[in-house]
Write a protein that holds these residues in place. Sequence first.
Motif, PDB file in Angstrom:
ATOM      1  N   SER A 120     -10.724  -1.935  -4.398  1.00  0.00           N
ATOM      2  CA  SER A 120      -9.534  -2.192  -4.333  1.00  0.00           C
ATOM      3  C   SER A 120      -8.274  -1.109  -4.569  1.00  0.00           C
ATOM      4  O   SER A 120      -8.665  -0.270  -5.598  1.00  0.00           O
ATOM      5  N   THR A 121      -7.427  -0.873  -3.961  1.00  0.00           N
ATOM      6  CA  THR A 121      -6.667   0.018  -4.364  1.00  0.00           C
ATOM      7  C   THR A 121      -5.185  -0.593  -4.066  1.00  0.00           C
ATOM      8  O   THR A 121      -4.879  -1.527  -3.083  1.00  0.00           O
ATOM      9  N   LEU A 122      -4.075  -0.109  -4.755  1.00  0.00           N
ATOM     10  CA  LEU A 122      -2.668  -0.719  -4.468  1.00  0.00           C
ATOM     11  C   LEU A 122      -1.767   0.409  -3.874  1.00  0.00           C
ATOM     12  O   LEU A 122      -0.950   0.034  -3.208  1.00  0.00           O
ATOM     13  N   ARG A 123      -1.656   1.448  -4.315  1.00  0.00           N
ATOM     14  CA  ARG A 123      -0.834   2.459  -3.959  1.00  0.00           C
ATOM     15  C   ARG A 123      -0.717   2.627  -2.552  1.00  0.00           C
ATOM     16  O   ARG A 123       0.596   2.795  -1.963  1.00  0.00           O
ATOM     17  N   PRO A 140       0.435   8.693  -0.488  1.00  0.00           N
ATOM     18  CA  PRO A 140       0.339   8.374   0.986  1.00  0.00           C
ATOM     19  C   PRO A 140       1.298   8.965   1.905  1.00  0.00           C
ATOM     20  O   PRO A 140       2.363   9.295   1.503  1.00  0.00           O
ATOM     21  N   PRO A 141       0.915   8.889   3.140  1.00  0.00           N
ATOM     22  CA  PRO A 141       1.726   9.517   4.312  1.00  0.00           C
ATOM     23  C   PRO A 141       3.329   8.613   4.198  1.00  0.00           C
ATOM     24  O   PRO A 141       3.489   7.486   4.028  1.00  0.00           O
ATOM     25  N   LEU A 175       6.246  12.787  -8.769  1.00  0.00           N
ATOM     26  CA  LEU A 175       5.305  11.844  -9.657  1.00  0.00           C
ATOM     27  C   LEU A 175       5.788  10.627  -9.980  1.00  0.00           C
ATOM     28  O   LEU A 175       7.292  10.212  -9.885  1.00  0.00           O
ATOM     29  N   GLY A 176       5.049   9.388 -10.432  1.00  0.00           N
ATOM     30  CA  GLY A 176       5.577   8.118 -10.927  1.00  0.00           C
ATOM     31  C   GLY A 176       5.403   7.301  -9.839  1.00  0.00           C
ATOM     32  O   GLY A 176       6.137   6.877  -8.867  1.00  0.00           O
ATOM     33  N   LEU A 177       4.651   6.336 -10.578  1.00  0.00           N
ATOM     34  CA  LEU A 177       4.305   4.937  -9.795  1.00  0.00           C
ATOM     35  C   LEU A 177       5.265   3.948 -10.071  1.00  0.00           C
ATOM     36  O   LEU A 177       5.117   2.474  -9.498  1.00  0.00           O
ATOM     37  N   GLU A 178       5.991   3.927 -11.175  1.00  0.00           N
ATOM     38  CA  GLU A 178       6.618   2.791 -11.589  1.00  0.00           C
ATOM     39  C   GLU A 178       8.054   3.203 -12.631  1.00  0.00           C
ATOM     40  O   GLU A 178       7.742   4.388 -13.110  1.00  0.00           O
ATOM     41  N   CYS A 179       9.038   2.793 -12.423  1.00  0.00           N
ATOM     42  CA  CYS A 179      10.165   3.261 -13.442  1.00  0.00           C
ATOM     43  C   CYS A 179      11.253   2.004 -13.686  1.00  0.00           C
ATOM     44  O   CYS A 179      10.820   0.694 -12.933  1.00  0.00           O
ATOM     45  N   SER A 180      11.983   2.095 -14.513  1.00  0.00           N
ATOM     46  CA  SER A 180      12.981   1.202 -14.883  1.00  0.00           C
ATOM     47  C   SER A 180      14.369   2.052 -14.718  1.00  0.00           C
ATOM     48  O   SER A 180      14.524   3.114 -14.677  1.00  0.00           O
ATOM     49  N   GLY A 181      15.494   1.024 -14.670  1.00  0.00           N
ATOM     50  CA  GLY A 181      16.522   1.692 -14.496  1.00  0.00           C
ATOM     51  C   GLY A 181      17.928   0.688 -14.118  1.00  0.00           C
ATOM     52  O   GLY A 181      17.724  -0.470 -14.247  1.00  0.00           O
TER      53      GLY A 181
END
Length: 320
Positions: free
Chosen positions: A252-255, A50-51, A57-63
């Motif tokens: 439905s979309t989430l991003r 999205p703008p 890349l990557g829609l989720e991560c941990s750390g």
Amino acid sequence: MKALQGVEGHVEWVDHPSAVCDVGQVKIRTAAAGLNRADLLQRAGLYPPPPGASSVLGLECSGVISEVGPGSAWQVGDRVCTLLAGGGMAEEVVVDGRHVLPVPAGLSLVEAAAIPEVYATVWLNLFQLAGLKPGEKVLLHAGASGIGSAAIQLCKAFGNPVWVSVGSAERLAYCESLGAQGGVVRGDGLEALSDFGPFDVILDPVGANYVDVNLKVAAVDARWVLIGLMGGTKTDIDLAKVLGKRVHLLGSTLRSRSDQFKADLLSDLGQHVWPLFEEARLKPQVARTFPVQDAEAAFAELATNQVSGKVVLVIDPTLV
């Protein structure tokens, strides 16, 4: 920092500018990142971010939080996972602190990387948009996927019997082991779903190819939630069945949702879903892990459509 970019149909681990941590944001030293179908599409040039979102890349991560901007209650050293519009497959990521949740007690950072995108997607679409009530029957297409694996467990936890369509007998057995009542193998035909219906809620990542069967097995006042188009975008639809059964079709979309929408969703998730991880009633389903240097192999694995659960990239092995 290093980050994973989609370049002409493949991925490259390249140098990328570090982001600045601003008001209300936190910087996370990334341990691991979940791989999703959206990443496959972005790599292929079919799903741009999205703008304003990161091109990484990557829609989720941990750390582990390494820096905290003004106005955030998080602390340096907190173990967290986060939902992103992009940027998770990098050595570090800066994110709105409201989109961050603590790693549930008892879970590793690898497991936590497999949570945010799929559980947020399921909670949004089944429980918020479709308004799923205890006892209502659910049909999940692609039931052994990351989203399907999360949905089965959540449905079981909240008292909803669930059936699936999957690609093989082995994947059907996997779904049943998570709590599905049963289902069908695509290659054997979807008609047998009628034996288990009618269904009050249908979660559909397929689209065009499944329109007829969805309308056939939908209950009166069913909610059919379309979240993907793996089976195509265009088809004929019998509107008489939609009208006669009073079917609600929800796209439905989430991003691309707003920061505030995601903040509210993550707050709801933390309140209603996170305790279930700590009670061991939910468990992230990590099918395979790959070092980020083997990202092409990880993407190829997901593209086979044979993965039961989630593929996770390990970004920093010293943290996991």
